[in-house]
Design a protein around this motif. Structure first.
Motif, PDB file in Angstrom:
ATOM      1  N   LEU A 524       1.218  -1.012   0.382  1.00 28.54           N
ATOM      2  CA  LEU A 524      -0.257  -0.260   0.111  1.00 28.54           C
ATOM      3  C   LEU A 524       0.508   1.333  -0.046  1.00 28.54           C
ATOM      4  CD1 LEU A 524      -2.563   0.992   0.360  1.00 28.54           C
ATOM      5  CD2 LEU A 524      -2.195   1.144   2.754  1.00 28.54           C
ATOM      6  N   GLU A 525       1.765   0.901   0.208  1.00 33.95           N
ATOM      7  CA  GLU A 525       2.446   2.285   0.969  1.00 33.95           C
ATOM      8  C   GLU A 525       3.955   2.771   0.810  1.00 33.95           C
ATOM      9  OE1 GLU A 525       3.475   2.107   5.164  1.00 33.95           O
ATOM     10  OE2 GLU A 525       1.196   2.023   5.821  1.00 33.95           O
ATOM     11  N   ARG A 526       4.725   1.744  -0.171  1.00 32.87           N
ATOM     12  CA  ARG A 526       6.087   1.196  -0.836  1.00 32.87           C
ATOM     13  C   ARG A 526       6.689   2.459  -0.374  1.00 32.87           C
ATOM     14  NH1 ARG A 526       1.815   2.831  -3.518  1.00 32.87           N
ATOM     15  NH2 ARG A 526       2.592   4.770  -3.539  1.00 32.87           N
ATOM     16  N   PRO A 527       7.161   2.254   0.710  1.00 33.34           N
ATOM     17  CA  PRO A 527       8.179   3.159   1.576  1.00 33.34           C
ATOM     18  C   PRO A 527       9.660   3.238   0.880  1.00 33.34           C
ATOM     19  CG  PRO A 527       7.983   0.964   3.233  1.00 33.34           C
ATOM     20  CD  PRO A 527       6.844   0.972   2.013  1.00 33.34           C
ATOM     21  N   ASP A 528      10.232   3.868   0.978  1.00 35.70           N
ATOM     22  CA  ASP A 528      11.630   4.331   0.167  1.00 35.70           C
ATOM     23  C   ASP A 528      12.602   3.170   1.296  1.00 35.70           C
ATOM     24  OD1 ASP A 528      10.834   5.749  -1.155  1.00 35.70           O
ATOM     25  OD2 ASP A 528      11.219   7.395   0.314  1.00 35.70           O
ATOM     26  N   ASP A 529      12.645   3.192   2.895  1.00 37.50           N
ATOM     27  CA  ASP A 529      13.256   2.604   3.903  1.00 37.50           C
ATOM     28  C   ASP A 529      12.178   1.154   4.562  1.00 37.50           C
ATOM     29  OD1 ASP A 529      14.506   1.252   5.902  1.00 37.50           O
ATOM     30  OD2 ASP A 529      15.167   3.389   6.392  1.00 37.50           O
ATOM     31  N   ILE A 530      12.355   0.113   4.203  1.00 35.11           N
ATOM     32  CA  ILE A 530      11.665  -0.916   4.015  1.00 35.11           C
ATOM     33  C   ILE A 530      12.085  -0.775   5.126  1.00 35.11           C
ATOM     34  CG2 ILE A 530      11.058  -3.333   3.461  1.00 35.11           C
ATOM     35  CD1 ILE A 530      11.392  -2.882   0.115  1.00 35.11           C
ATOM     36  N   THR A 531      13.679  -1.190   5.725  1.00 34.84           N
ATOM     37  CA  THR A 531      13.258  -1.402   6.839  1.00 34.84           C
ATOM     38  C   THR A 531      12.879  -1.038   8.584  1.00 34.84           C
ATOM     39  OG1 THR A 531      15.450  -2.728   6.348  1.00 34.84           O
ATOM     40  CG2 THR A 531      14.918  -2.258   8.901  1.00 34.84           C
ATOM     41  N   ALA A 532      12.758   0.248   8.207  1.00 38.02           N
ATOM     42  CA  ALA A 532      12.458   0.828   8.955  1.00 38.02           C
ATOM     43  C   ALA A 532      10.887   0.865   9.447  1.00 38.02           C
ATOM     44  CB  ALA A 532      12.910   2.746   8.696  1.00 38.02           C
ATOM     45  N   ARG A 533      10.031   0.616   8.130  1.00 35.05           N
ATOM     46  CA  ARG A 533       8.933   0.764   7.975  1.00 35.05           C
ATOM     47  C   ARG A 533       8.342  -1.142   8.954  1.00 35.05           C
ATOM     48  NH1 ARG A 533       4.198   1.463  10.214  1.00 35.05           N
ATOM     49  NH2 ARG A 533       2.611   1.909   8.536  1.00 35.05           N
ATOM     50  N   PRO A 546      11.798  -7.331  18.182  1.00 38.62           N
ATOM     51  CA  PRO A 546      12.615  -8.131  17.101  1.00 38.62           C
ATOM     52  C   PRO A 546      14.465  -8.565  17.518  1.00 38.62           C
ATOM     53  CG  PRO A 546      12.644  -5.075  17.122  1.00 38.62           C
ATOM     54  CD  PRO A 546      11.888  -6.206  17.722  1.00 38.62           C
ATOM     55  N   ILE A 547      15.121  -8.744  16.761  1.00 41.55           N
ATOM     56  CA  ILE A 547      16.480  -8.751  16.211  1.00 41.55           C
ATOM     57  C   ILE A 547      16.966  -8.198  15.792  1.00 41.55           C
ATOM     58  CG2 ILE A 547      18.467 -10.294  16.127  1.00 41.55           C
ATOM     59  CD1 ILE A 547      16.442 -11.873  17.989  1.00 41.55           C
ATOM     60  N   PRO A 548      18.199  -7.087  16.671  1.00 39.57           N
ATOM     61  CA  PRO A 548      18.596  -5.728  15.987  1.00 39.57           C
ATOM     62  C   PRO A 548      19.680  -6.533  14.833  1.00 39.57           C
ATOM     63  CG  PRO A 548      19.514  -5.501  18.250  1.00 39.57           C
ATOM     64  CD  PRO A 548      18.379  -7.144  17.867  1.00 39.57           C
ATOM     65  N   ASP A 549      19.257  -5.180  14.167  1.00 40.08           N
ATOM     66  CA  ASP A 549      19.589  -4.974  12.615  1.00 40.08           C
ATOM     67  C   ASP A 549      19.761  -6.894  11.803  1.00 40.08           C
ATOM     68  OD1 ASP A 549      22.080  -4.682  10.761  1.00 40.08           O
ATOM     69  OD2 ASP A 549      23.463  -6.158  11.539  1.00 40.08           O
TER      70      ASP A 549
END
Length: 639
Positions: A524-533, A546-549
């Motif tokens: 729906l959003e197609r974020p530029d930063d997928i990891t952040a979203r 979550p596990i960092p990195d």
């Protein structure tokens, strides 16, 4: 008399066979297309013949690309799939073919033929046949690119031979048979793959928290970083595709052909399930945290590396279930036969081993399938991991069954250990086998459009999720779950296992809403930063930290096949719980209800809307009452 498809043997020339199978199929499809465009003959019947040819091609290319041990053969299958996809894209934009089909007198058709006709015309509209030439050309480019990107996404996961190295001391707590096949090197270290038979037992039994994080870090980074770029482009391509066809976004385009009906309804459903599961999830996550802090006082919370481990500890201490004690009853060979026995009894099917059946690998076992005096087709079970093989669990078509034309053939592709199995693996095997049963029973239609698991996509998991219930039944399990001494699994242990399984159901439901939200929101959003979203969605929905990195989305293979529709697992579970309410838990093999379920839900395939199938079976429209009651019921503590 119809015969199963003749395959090469393990050492055979698969490249030639594959090229011939696909080349002949596409050539015949081209001839049939010409007849349609020239209005030469009965359009709907010719259309059905053409679709049979295409379905045969896509079945073998999608399967072989995921299972063949030779990388060059897998690559060839992908190339042939691209060729077939190009043909289909061009076909669905062929105005001449569309005109011939549109001219069919729909009012004169019987119910099944009219359904095929209406759905086919809808497919043409969704392919853009009514758009201008420039738009159709761009749609063709986008669909070709979409396939390329989807193949790359899956390939990057499948071919990522990632490993994790841990000290041999970290294996303390693991089953002896598992340790025996994971020897230490000269430096006292053990190297694990990111295949499920390595990862799942380690995360379940290893007390070493640091080692678990090492393994989780490797597992949750499969496909990274290559798939971040691939996924970003795939999301953009799908969005443009949907917009060119007049839809607001890809989820809206995708949902049009599903039970849910609209894109925004997906987000509403995800949030509703998350809300329904909140109390249960918070209750059980607090139990895990409190128990973990007795050993690790500074623990911030349960993360992806510790959830299985602490769930196992709580199951052992609170419910009297020791998973290592449980797994002694689940030898792979006995489980496989027990599954065949149980499903044969339930659905009236026979599974006859075919010892000399050719296939692509020596691990594959094949069975001819019968129902009474009728031969339905053949199944192939490819159930152990190997390099280059599809790394999850799924059912693949090999041949779609068509009455009087070809027998149904299906393949189960999984990654189970060769010796003792976790009970979770047993449940997964029952689930996936449910798809295979569906494929076989629904492989007897005149119209290939209805063949196999051809219902709306958000219903396809419901029959498989319901079949999981048989993997928890005492009588079923005691038929095959025997230890080395031949003793059957005790009924009391099975009851405790079920209580332990019920613990954490809210956590699992919330985790599934996280997966569904990733699937929906990214499209729906197609974020530029997928990891952040993804991190934001994790915080909102998932009670497991979550596990960092790590980059879960890069290895989330369902983002290709399910695209924005991963919500379907929970949507289907709501229906599965309702379907199961028609069975007597004290007699899961009662013949009347089992036969009615087989003939009303499974055998029709895609010949009716899923909601109508369910209503015919239940005698009423489906609802979520059984699902909510299940979520709200706290597990009984058993010691």
């Amino acid at each position: 008399m119809l015969k199963p498809l003749v395959l090469p043997d393990v050492a055979g020339d698969w490249s030639t066979w594959l090229s011939t199978r696909c080349g002949d199929g596409l050539a015949e499809a081209a001839v049939l297309r010409g007849r349609l465009a020239g209005a030469e003959g009965p359009a709907l019947e010719i259309w059905n013949e053409l679709q049979i040819q295409l379905a045969n091609v896509f079945a073998v290319t999608s399967l072989v690309a995921q299972v063949h041990p030779d990388a060059s053969v897998r690559a060839l299958a992908e190339e042939l799939e691209v060729e077939a996809n190009d043909f289909r894209t061009d076909l669905m934009q062929d105005a001449g073919v569309h005109t011939s089909l549109k001219a069919v007198p729909g009012a004169e058709l019987d119910v099944d033929a009219r359904r095929v006709w209406e759905l086919s015309l809808r497919d043409f509209r969704r392919a853009g046949v009514d758009r201008d030439q420039a738009t159709r050309a761009r749609l063709a480019e986008l669909q070709a690119r979409e396939l390329d990107l989807g193949q790359a996404f899956g390939r990057n996961i499948r071919d990522d031979d990632r490993t994790a190295t841990v000290p041999v001391a970290a294996l303390a707590g693991l089953p002896e048979d598992w340790i025996a096949v994971h020897p230490a090197d000269d430096q006292g270290n053990v190297t694990l793959t990111t295949d499920y038979p390595d990862v799942v037992p380690f995360l379940t039994y290893a007390a070493d928290a640091e080692a678990r994080r090492t393994v989780s870090h490797a597992f949750l980074n499969r496909g990274w970083p290559a798939n971040d770029e691939v996924l970003g482009e795939l999301l953009r391509v799908r969005h443009e595709h949907a917009r060119l066809l007049g839809f607001d976004d890809w989820p809206s385009f995708d949902a049009e052909v599903k039970m849910i009906g609209s894109g925004p309804a997906i987000g509403d459903f995800i949030d509703q399930v998350a809300a329904d599961a909140r109390t249960s999830a918070e209750r059980d996550i607090e139990v895990l945290v409190q128990r973990a802090r007795r050993d690790e006082p500074t623990l911030a919370g349960i993360d992806a590396s510790s959830s299985r481990y602490w769930s196992e500890v709580v199951g052992r201490e609170r419910f009297g279930v020791d998973a290592q004690q449980v797994r002694q009853y689940f030898d792979f060979t006995k489980v496989r036969q027990g599954l065949l026995d149980a499903t044969g009894r339930l659905f009236g099917l026979t599974w006859t081993p075919v010892a000399d059946a050719p296939s692509w690998h020596g691990d594959v076992t094949s069975y001819d399938v019968g129902l009474g005096d009728e031969v339905l087709g053949r199944i192939h079970l490819d159930l152990h991991p190997r390099e280059g093989k599809y790394s999850h669990a799924a059912q693949f078509d090999l041949v779609p069954g068509v009455a009087g034309v070809q027998l149904a053939e299906g393949v189960l592709v999984c990654n189970f250990p060769r010796g003792l199995m976790e009970h979770d693996d047993v449940v997964t095997l029952f689930h996936e086998f449910g798809h295979l049963v569906h494929h076989m029973l629904a492989g007897r239609h005149e119209w290939v459009r209805f063949s196999g698991v051809a219902t709306e996509w958000d219903f396809v998991e419901a029959p498989s999720q319901m079949l999981e219930e048989w993997a928890w039944d005492v009588d079923v399990l005691q038929g095959f779950a025997h230890n080395d001494a031949g003793a059957a699994i005790p009924a009391a242990l099975v009851h405790r296992m079920r209580a332990a399984e019920e613990f954490g159901k809210g956590i699992r439901a919330r985790t599934q809403t996280f997966y569904a939200a990733v699937s929906y929101r990214l499209h729906l959003e197609r974020p530029d930063d997928i990891t952040a979203r993804v991190a934001q969605l994790h915080e909102r929905y998932n009670p497991i930290l979550p596990i960092p990195d790590t980059h879960f989305h890069a290895g989330f293979g369902h983002l290709d096949g399910y695209s924005s529709g991963y919500y379907t697992y929970k949507w289907s579970l709501v229906i599965a719980k309702d379907l199961f309410s028609a069975f007597d838990p004290e007699d899961l093999f009662a013949p009347d209800v089992a036969a009615r379920y087989r003939d009303t839900i499974l055998a029709p395939g895609g010949s009716r809307d899923a909601a109508d199938l369910v209503e015919a079976f239940l005698g009423r429209p489906y609802d979520s009452a059984a699902f909510k009651a299940w979520l709200d019921t706290a597990p009984e503590e058993v010691r």
